[in-house]
Design an enzyme around this catalytic site. Structure first.
Site, short mmCIF file in Angstrom:
data_model
loop_
_atom_site.label_atom_id
_atom_site.label_comp_id
_atom_site.label_asym_id
_atom_site.label_seq_id
_atom_site.Cartn_x
_atom_site.Cartn_y
_atom_site.Cartn_z
CD GLU A 162 13.51 -12.21 -31.39
OE1 GLU A 162 12.46 -11.34 -30.42
OE2 GLU A 162 14.48 -11.52 -31.97
CB CYS A 166 4.94 -13.98 -27.18
SG CYS A 166 4.89 -13.14 -29.05
CB CYS A 172 7.50 -10.45 -40.81
SG CYS A 172 5.55 -9.44 -41.52
CB CYS A 181 3.98 -3.33 -39.38
SG CYS A 181 2.77 -4.22 -40.05
CB CYS A 201 6.64 -4.04 -36.68
SG CYS A 201 7.87 -5.89 -36.78
CB CYS A 242 8.64 -8.85 -32.34
SG CYS A 242 7.51 -9.54 -31.43
#
Length: 344
Positions: A92, A105, A112, A116, A119, A330
């Protein structure tokens, strides 16, 4: 056979390309100008290259730009774009217009490794690093490309975990042969990986934003497992060795969670932690994600938190919340798209 993309190559890499094809050395700068200044979509448009050289280049290479495959528009003007980077793999980029500013952004990884708690990208797990071509394409193929004033590497992924490709992208964005942007138009956001943080500071003049979210290491490790490998106190100590007062800005990102990290106890600890650091703190509203029991603090609480920090010497802002009606967090749109395709 698939061809190699030229978009995302540095001048040195383009010089290697033209040398391998027997083209004159100056052709590398010509190609760079077509890619990054004139922003052409095909090699045929590079008309100051001879026809023979264009044909030789086309035999092995292509520009390598690819338009977004989907977009979601918010009532506030924010647009979330989806780019394909592989078979059923998407990332994205979010375009955020705001008066005389227009920020994009961008993502640096598919998924990832950091996981976290707050997230959505981390919930995907890690798939792959993006190439400089795939990172830069989010900018180059953006419909609003010519309106951009700022870029932030705050999308999907941890930029310092893909530092070689990120630094190549930043070189192209800021070099005279590339986009020619001031580094002050670009911000990299990171949780603060030890292996990349120092190198980024020393090799780039772009702004830096560190994801903080709690001044207490034990709590931060619950929110951000990477705290166990490189603590926020170590990060702050490292940053104190550098001068952020002139060329670049240092920020700390702080998502304010209701009844988790929003009381004045946390504000007081932040003041202690950041004492002597030339920085600002950005308070951020939490965008809820599925399966996570965290909630965002209300505006009154955030305002009180901000005012305490500012009155005690830590300049603090509250970031405006944007795009809440379009899978704001995100990773949510890409997760949704991959889920759709897996059903088909």
């Amino acid at each position: 056979m698939s061809k190699y993309p030229l978009l995302g190559m540095t001048l040195a890499e383009l010089q290697s390309v033209v040398k391998s094809l027997g083209m004159p050395r100056f052709a590398a700068k010509q190609i760079a100008a077509w890619l990054y200044d004139k922003k052409v979509s095909s090699i045929d448009e590079m008309t100051n290259l001879s026809l023979n050289n264009r044909e030789a280049l086309k035999a092995e290479y292509e520009v390598g730009g690819e338009a977004p495959v989907d977009a979601m528009c918010s009532v506030d003007g924010t647009i979330k774009y989806l780019y394909r980077v592989g078979e059923n793999i998407f990332v994205e980029a979010v375009y955020i217009p705001d008066d005389d500013r227009a920020t994009l952004c961008v993502s640096s990884q598919v998924g990832c490794k950091m996981n976290c708690k707050f997230c959505m990208t981390g919930k995907q797990g890690f798939t792959t690093n993006l190439t400089a071509n795939q990172i830069l394409n989010q900018i180059n193929s953006l419909p609003e490309r010519d309106k951009l004033t700022n870029v932030v590497l705050m999308g999907m992924g941890e930029p310092l975990d893909n530092l070689d490709e990120v630094l190549k992208t930043l070189e192209i964005l800021t070099s005279s042969y590339g986009y020619g942007w001031s580094p002050k138009r670009i911000t990299l956001s990171s949780i603060g990986l030890r292996k990349g943080l120092q190198r980024f500071i020393e090799e780039s003049d772009c702004h830096l934003a560190i994801s903080l979210h709690s001044p207490f290491p034990s709590q931060r490790s619950e929110l951000m497992p990477a705290e166990r490998a490189f603590s926020i106190t170590e990060i702050v100590d490292l940053l104190k060795n550098y001068d952020f007062s002139k060329q670049r800005r240092l920020s700390f990102e702080y998502i304010v969670f209701r009844d988790v990290n929003d009381s004045l106890i946390y504000a007081k600890e932040l003041v202690k932690l950041l004492r002597g650091v030339d920085c600002r703190v950005n308070l951020i509203r939490f965008h809820a994600i599925p399966g996570v029991d965290l909630k965002g603090a209300d505006m009154e609480t955030m305002t009180t938190f901000r005012d305490y920090l500012t009155s005690h010497g830590v300049f603090t802002t509250i970031r405006a919340s944007r795009g809440e009606d379009i899978f704001a967090a995100c990773g949510m749109l890409s997760t949704s798209k991959q889920g759709e395709n897996n059903k088909n």
